[in-house]
Design an enzyme around this catalytic site. Sequence first.
Site, PDB file in Angstrom:
ATOM      1  N   ARG A  28       0.847  -1.208   0.000  1.00 23.04           N
ATOM      2  CA  ARG A  28       0.000   0.000   0.000  1.00 23.04           C
ATOM      3  C   ARG A  28       0.880   1.254   0.000  1.00 23.04           C
ATOM      4  O   ARG A  28       0.565   2.249  -0.626  1.00 23.04           O
ATOM      5  CB  ARG A  28      -0.896  -0.051   1.252  1.00 23.04           C
ATOM      6  CG  ARG A  28      -2.181   0.709   1.131  1.00 23.04           C
ATOM      7  CD  ARG A  28      -3.146   0.054   0.164  1.00 23.04           C
ATOM      8  NE  ARG A  28      -4.298   0.918  -0.080  1.00 23.04           N
ATOM      9  CZ  ARG A  28      -5.135   0.771  -1.095  1.00 23.04           C
ATOM     10  NH1 ARG A  28      -4.989  -0.193  -1.959  1.00 23.04           N
ATOM     11  NH2 ARG A  28      -6.152   1.599  -1.246  1.00 23.04           N
ATOM     12  N   HIS A  61     -19.486  13.996  -1.944  1.00 25.10           N
ATOM     13  CA  HIS A  61     -20.096  12.843  -1.262  1.00 25.10           C
ATOM     14  C   HIS A  61     -21.606  12.876  -1.514  1.00 25.10           C
ATOM     15  O   HIS A  61     -22.232  13.936  -1.385  1.00 25.10           O
ATOM     16  CB  HIS A  61     -19.790  12.888   0.238  1.00 25.10           C
ATOM     17  CG  HIS A  61     -20.329  11.696   0.953  1.00 25.10           C
ATOM     18  ND1 HIS A  61     -19.719  10.454   0.886  1.00 25.10           N
ATOM     19  CD2 HIS A  61     -21.465  11.525   1.674  1.00 25.10           C
ATOM     20  CE1 HIS A  61     -20.448   9.585   1.559  1.00 25.10           C
ATOM     21  NE2 HIS A  61     -21.502  10.211   2.049  1.00 25.10           N
ATOM     22  N   GLU A  74     -25.051  16.780  -7.365  1.00 24.33           N
ATOM     23  CA  GLU A  74     -23.592  16.609  -7.540  1.00 24.33           C
ATOM     24  C   GLU A  74     -23.036  17.370  -8.732  1.00 24.33           C
ATOM     25  O   GLU A  74     -22.016  18.062  -8.617  1.00 24.33           O
ATOM     26  CB  GLU A  74     -23.252  15.118  -7.693  1.00 24.33           C
ATOM     27  CG  GLU A  74     -23.543  14.305  -6.458  1.00 24.33           C
ATOM     28  CD  GLU A  74     -23.070  12.869  -6.590  1.00 24.33           C
ATOM     29  OE1 GLU A  74     -21.955  12.642  -7.074  1.00 24.33           O
ATOM     30  OE2 GLU A  74     -23.839  11.958  -6.212  1.00 24.33           O
TER      31      GLU A  74
HETATM   32  C1  GAR Z   1     -20.683   9.788  -7.115  1.00 27.06           C
HETATM   33  O1  GAR Z   1     -22.032   9.581  -6.749  1.00 27.06           O
HETATM   34  C2  GAR Z   1     -19.907  10.306  -5.920  1.00 27.06           C
HETATM   35  O2  GAR Z   1     -20.643  11.177  -5.113  1.00 27.06           O
HETATM   36  C3  GAR Z   1     -19.587   9.022  -5.198  1.00 27.06           C
HETATM   37  O3  GAR Z   1     -19.226   8.129  -6.228  1.00 27.06           O
HETATM   38  C4  GAR Z   1     -19.984   8.459  -7.399  1.00 27.06           C
HETATM   39  C5  GAR Z   1     -19.047   8.550  -8.593  1.00 27.06           C
HETATM   40  O4  GAR Z   1     -19.747   8.704  -9.801  1.00 27.06           O
HETATM   41  N1  GAR Z   1     -18.543   9.210  -4.237  1.00 27.06           N
HETATM   42  C6  GAR Z   1     -18.542   8.647  -3.032  1.00 27.06           C
HETATM   43  O5  GAR Z   1     -19.399   7.880  -2.647  1.00 27.06           O
HETATM   44  C7  GAR Z   1     -17.359   9.035  -2.152  1.00 27.06           C
HETATM   45  N2  GAR Z   1     -17.583   8.636  -0.780  1.00 27.06           N
HETATM   46  P1  GAR Z   1     -19.044   9.236 -11.114  1.00 27.06           P
HETATM   47  O6  GAR Z   1     -17.800   8.366 -11.330  1.00 27.06           O
HETATM   48  O7  GAR Z   1     -20.068   9.017 -12.199  1.00 27.06           O
HETATM   49  O8  GAR Z   1     -18.719  10.681 -10.908  1.00 27.06           O
END
Ligand code: GAR
Length: 208
Positions: free
Chosen positions: A66, A110, A181
């Site tokens: 890691r 998030h 988002e």
């Molecule tokens: C998104 O919904 C983001 O908010 C989430 O992963 C997805 C990525 O989608 N992130 C988390 O859960 C972080 N804790 P994308 O690759 O289509 O942008």
Amino acid sequence: MLRVGVCVSGGGTNLQAIIDKVESGAITGAELSVVVSNNAGAYALTRAKNHGIPAVCISPKDYETRELFHKALIEALDTFRPDLIVLAGFLVVIPEELVKKYKNRIINIHPSLIPSFCGTGNYGLKVHEHALWRGVKVTGATVHFVDEGTDTGPIILQKAVEVRDDDTPESLQLRVMEEAEWEILPAAINLIANKKIQVEDGRVLRTK
Ligand code: GAR
């Protein structure tokens, strides 16, 4: 110009929203310097290449430990000298060294209203499964600065989204992306690029 490095793991719809808003001029004073993925198959890498943005894969599978993976990740980002690192669906726990090196210069999106449904084990679709299981009527998304904890850093922007009786985790995930988002992540980058916010005592305030 604020040099922005974006870290991704999957489809990259949030990355696409950022690219679109840089290209349309809705985000000013920022340019995308690099997209880094931990997953070679991430469609986000193709999105970056389609728009002429350097796309790099640093996979933990290619490193024995890691620590070596973390070192390579930090080196890859450093090469492109980002002023801001955006975690746009980056499902890797960020090494503490990176957080320290880029203090208040890493932001994360998030898919819930923090402090609900966040922390270890709350990522991607799981967040929406937990929200539906709990029966909340309103959920949403949060953009925050990244500190040493998981989803604990200063909150920059939040947007609420209604939960419907017939929602599935998938339908809720899509609505949170569309309504929250894809709007607040580019908006946060624009605020930072134009020096409109500052962090004071763990809170994000508008610059006076
Ligand atoms: C998104 O919904 C983001 O908010 C989430 O992963 C997805 C990525 O989608 N992130 C988390 O859960 C972080 N804790 P994308 O690759 O289509 O942008």
